[in-house]
Design a protein around this motif. Structure first.
Motif, short mmCIF file in Angstrom:
data_model
loop_
_atom_site.label_atom_id
_atom_site.label_comp_id
_atom_site.label_asym_id
_atom_site.label_seq_id
_atom_site.Cartn_x
_atom_site.Cartn_y
_atom_site.Cartn_z
N LYS A 1 77.15 44.29 36.18
CA LYS A 1 77.65 44.68 37.52
C LYS A 1 79.02 45.35 37.42
O LYS A 1 79.44 46.05 38.34
CB LYS A 1 77.84 43.41 38.37
N GLN B 1 81.82 47.84 36.65
CA GLN B 1 81.89 49.29 36.43
C GLN B 1 82.51 49.61 35.07
O GLN B 1 82.02 50.49 34.35
CB GLN B 1 82.69 49.94 37.58
N HIS C 1 70.48 45.64 43.57
CA HIS C 1 71.42 45.62 44.69
C HIS C 1 72.87 45.66 44.28
O HIS C 1 73.76 45.53 45.11
CB HIS C 1 71.16 44.40 45.58
N ARG C 2 73.15 45.82 42.98
CA ARG C 2 74.55 45.86 42.57
C ARG C 2 75.18 47.18 43.04
O ARG C 2 74.47 48.16 43.30
CB ARG C 2 74.68 45.68 41.06
N GLU C 3 76.52 47.15 43.09
CA GLU C 3 77.24 48.30 43.64
C GLU C 3 77.16 49.53 42.70
O GLU C 3 76.97 50.66 43.15
CB GLU C 3 78.70 47.88 43.85
N HIS C 4 77.32 49.28 41.39
CA HIS C 4 77.40 50.40 40.46
C HIS C 4 76.08 50.63 39.73
O HIS C 4 75.54 49.71 39.12
CB HIS C 4 78.50 50.15 39.42
N PRO D 1 72.83 50.88 40.47
CA PRO D 1 71.72 49.93 40.61
C PRO D 1 70.43 50.51 40.08
O PRO D 1 70.30 51.74 39.98
CB PRO D 1 71.63 49.73 42.13
#
Ligand code: DC
Length: 220
Positions: A99, A101, A181-184, A186
């Motif tokens: 997750k 970045q 669903h992770r921010e970076h 996905p």
């Protein structure tokens, strides 16, 4: 000419074993990028670094000696950890560190460097969307959670690992959710990727389907 091939999809969809078979058929090398996130998780665990401590994890990766051998072995600080990174604890840990970045950027750079001359099959979650955006062949491999849990069960039984179908199914669904669903970066299908549902296919059928796509794109 040797191209690079991108294979993405959720866990236990068959990416790794199909990539090995393709590498053998084409005379290419398979790079299992998930194993790199797993090695990072194992190293964090061993160094007492929390999976969400981005600063320390990035510093750890910079100092870490990780070798991805062409035969698939993973060497961390000179030690063969190929089997130690396959536990359920490390599976979840890999999903956790992936997750971050900073962790992703460092590993993506390493992956791009390894395959810079072509002739690689990379399997992972962000290969077609980030690592090899220009790959001429992109495959998005899917299978139902139940089919994937059944495969993982058989794999685990043969290795003496966790063999509880319901638990495996739950872990797969949890990891899918987290990876999608992770921010970076996905897990998502690249626009130009070809989707293959492997639920009711044998490995040989999947391999041949991908080889046909490679042939169509490259003439090889
Ligand atoms: O493919 P695998 O199950 O060994 O991957 C372990 C975890 O690493 C997975 O849950 C998500 C992460 N991963 C990623 O974020 N990007 C990749 N290219 C490969 C794996």
């Amino acid at each position: 000419m040797k191209i690079n091939i991108a294979i993405d999809g959720p866990s236990a969809a068959g990416k790794s074993s199909i990539s090995d078979m393709l590498a053998e058929s084409l005379g290419y090398t398979h790079l299992d990028t998930g194993a790199m996130y797993r090695a990072v998780a194992l190293s964090a665990l061993r160094n007492g670094i929390a999976y969400d401590d981005e600063e320390k994890i990035v510093a750890m990766i910079e100092a870490m000696k990780l070798e991805m051998l062409p035969d698939g072995r993973v060497i961390l600080e000179g030690e063969d950890v190929s089997e130690k990174i396959r536990t359920d604890e490390i599976s979840m840990g890999a999903s956790d560190v992936s997750k971050l970045q900073g962790c992703r950027e460092a590993l993506v750079r390493m992956q791009q460097h390894i395959c810079k001359d072509g002739g690689y099959i990379l399997d992972g979650r962000d290969i077609g969307t980030v690592v090899l955006k220009d790959a001429p062949v992109k495959i998005y491999m899917v299978a139902s959670p139940e089919a994937r849990a059944q495969r993982r069960l058989l794999q685990n039984q043969s290795q003496g690992l966790l063999a509880d179908y319901e638990q495996i199914l739950e872990d797969i669904k949890k990891r899918d959710y987290q990876d999608m669903h992770r921010e970076h970066s996905p897990l998502t299908k690249a626009e130009d990727a070809i989707e293959i549902d492997t639920s009711d296919m044998t490995k040989e059928e999947v391999r041949d389907a991908v080889l046909a796509i490679v042939k169509e794109k490259t003439g090889d």
